[in-house]
Scaffold this motif. Structure first.
Motif, PDB file in Angstrom:
ATOM      1  N   ARG A   7      25.817  19.126  -0.026  1.00 47.31           N
ATOM      2  CA  ARG A   7      25.078  18.018  -0.230  1.00 47.31           C
ATOM      3  C   ARG A   7      24.558  18.261   1.373  1.00 47.31           C
ATOM      4  O   ARG A   7      25.307  17.753   2.157  1.00 47.31           O
ATOM      5  CB  ARG A   7      26.303  17.194  -0.210  1.00 47.31           C
ATOM      6  N   PRO A   8      23.399  18.575   1.048  1.00 48.06           N
ATOM      7  CA  PRO A   8      23.090  18.205   2.541  1.00 48.06           C
ATOM      8  C   PRO A   8      22.220  17.536   3.331  1.00 48.06           C
ATOM      9  O   PRO A   8      21.531  17.230   4.205  1.00 48.06           O
ATOM     10  CB  PRO A   8      21.550  19.538   2.433  1.00 48.06           C
ATOM     11  N   ASN A   9      22.247  16.123   2.298  1.00 47.13           N
ATOM     12  CA  ASN A   9      21.322  15.518   2.393  1.00 47.13           C
ATOM     13  C   ASN A   9      22.491  14.204   3.264  1.00 47.13           C
ATOM     14  O   ASN A   9      24.101  14.160   3.264  1.00 47.13           O
ATOM     15  CB  ASN A   9      21.568  13.902   1.823  1.00 47.13           C
ATOM     16  N   THR A  10      21.827  13.400   3.918  1.00 50.21           N
ATOM     17  CA  THR A  10      22.226  12.328   4.466  1.00 50.21           C
ATOM     18  C   THR A  10      22.699  10.929   3.562  1.00 50.21           C
ATOM     19  O   THR A  10      21.087  10.509   3.290  1.00 50.21           O
ATOM     20  CB  THR A  10      21.959  11.870   6.803  1.00 50.21           C
ATOM     21  N   ALA A  11      23.278  10.157   4.126  1.00 47.44           N
ATOM     22  CA  ALA A  11      23.609   7.914   3.276  1.00 47.44           C
ATOM     23  C   ALA A  11      23.767   7.559   4.684  1.00 47.44           C
ATOM     24  O   ALA A  11      24.547   7.914   5.464  1.00 47.44           O
ATOM     25  CB  ALA A  11      24.568   9.018   2.315  1.00 47.44           C
ATOM     26  N   LEU A  12      24.035   6.688   5.056  1.00 46.81           N
ATOM     27  CA  LEU A  12      23.810   5.706   5.712  1.00 46.81           C
ATOM     28  C   LEU A  12      25.065   4.199   5.163  1.00 46.81           C
ATOM     29  O   LEU A  12      24.526   4.020   3.262  1.00 46.81           O
ATOM     30  CB  LEU A  12      22.904   4.620   6.244  1.00 46.81           C
ATOM     31  N   LEU A  13      26.404   3.931   5.219  1.00 47.46           N
ATOM     32  CA  LEU A  13      27.214   3.655   4.810  1.00 47.46           C
ATOM     33  C   LEU A  13      27.027   1.909   5.340  1.00 47.46           C
ATOM     34  O   LEU A  13      27.269   1.985   6.532  1.00 47.46           O
ATOM     35  CB  LEU A  13      28.415   3.675   4.767  1.00 47.46           C
ATOM     36  N   VAL A  14      27.440   0.843   5.321  1.00 47.69           N
ATOM     37  CA  VAL A  14      27.190  -0.494   5.633  1.00 47.69           C
ATOM     38  C   VAL A  14      28.430  -0.750   5.288  1.00 47.69           C
ATOM     39  O   VAL A  14      28.356  -1.539   4.130  1.00 47.69           O
ATOM     40  CB  VAL A  14      25.724  -1.426   5.951  1.00 47.69           C
TER      41      VAL A  14
END
Length: 185
Positions: A7-14
């Motif tokens: 899983r090479p991707n980034t996600a933003l959590l709010v």
């Protein structure tokens, strides 16, 4: 050892930036502005944004307190995860959403530093995620009447201890808003 090498991707959590959670939080306007800046940058970089919304006896669904603060606007394409526990992964679809976008690195913002943010960063880390806590994009309410430290001290302590979190194959980091560039994460 739990890691997510595929899983090479980034996600933003709010996390839980709801009226009833942050209305009296210190630096509320600064934190919300920083989250807005991160949301804008994530959208420009095509980084997935996942919004988390808590429900409880104090945050009754569809009440004014339950709604997100008006300054933060979620688009229809950005998932909204409803939760009933501190850890945003518990009994929610968050893990599936992150798997679908190949996210193994989470950038975490929101409230409260000593509750849902803390539970979520720890929950993510033990599940194998790399976790960056945004130092100036999380806050908490005043719980001193129950023996907790002042909110500013809670925020500072959360930033301090997360810098030193370690586990094999995973990274923990704390960065201020102005150092986060989603094009290079």
């Amino acid at each position: 050892m739990t890691t997510l090498p595929d899983r090479p991707n980034t996600a933003l959590l709010v996390v839980d930036v709801q009226n009833g959670v942050v209305d009296e939080a210190p630096r509320r306007d600064e934190v919300v502005a920083n989250i807005n800046a991160l949301v804008d940058r994530a959208r420009i970089a095509d980084v997935p944004i996942i919004w988390i919304q808590h429900s409880s006896e104090d945050l009754v669904e569809h009440s004014d307190l339950w709604h997100y603060v008006p300054e933060l606007i979620r688009t229809d394409t950005e998932p909204l995860v409803h939760k009933h526990y501190g850890d945003s992964f518990e009994d929610t679809e968050l893990e599936g959403l992150l798997a679908a976008v190949g996210a193994g690195h989470l950038v975490v913002t929101g409230a409260e530093s000593d509750a849902c943010v803390r539970s979520t960063i720890h929950g993510a880390f033990v599940r194998g995620y790399d976790v960056t806590l945004v130092a100036d994009a999380h806050t908490t309410g005043d719980k001193t009447r129950w023996g907790a430290p002042k909110p500013e001290d809670v925020i500072a302590h959360t930033n301090l201890y997360w810098r030193f979190q370690q586990a094999p194959g995973r990274t923990a980091a704390v960065r201020p808003t102005d150092e986060l560039d989603f094009r290079s994460t």
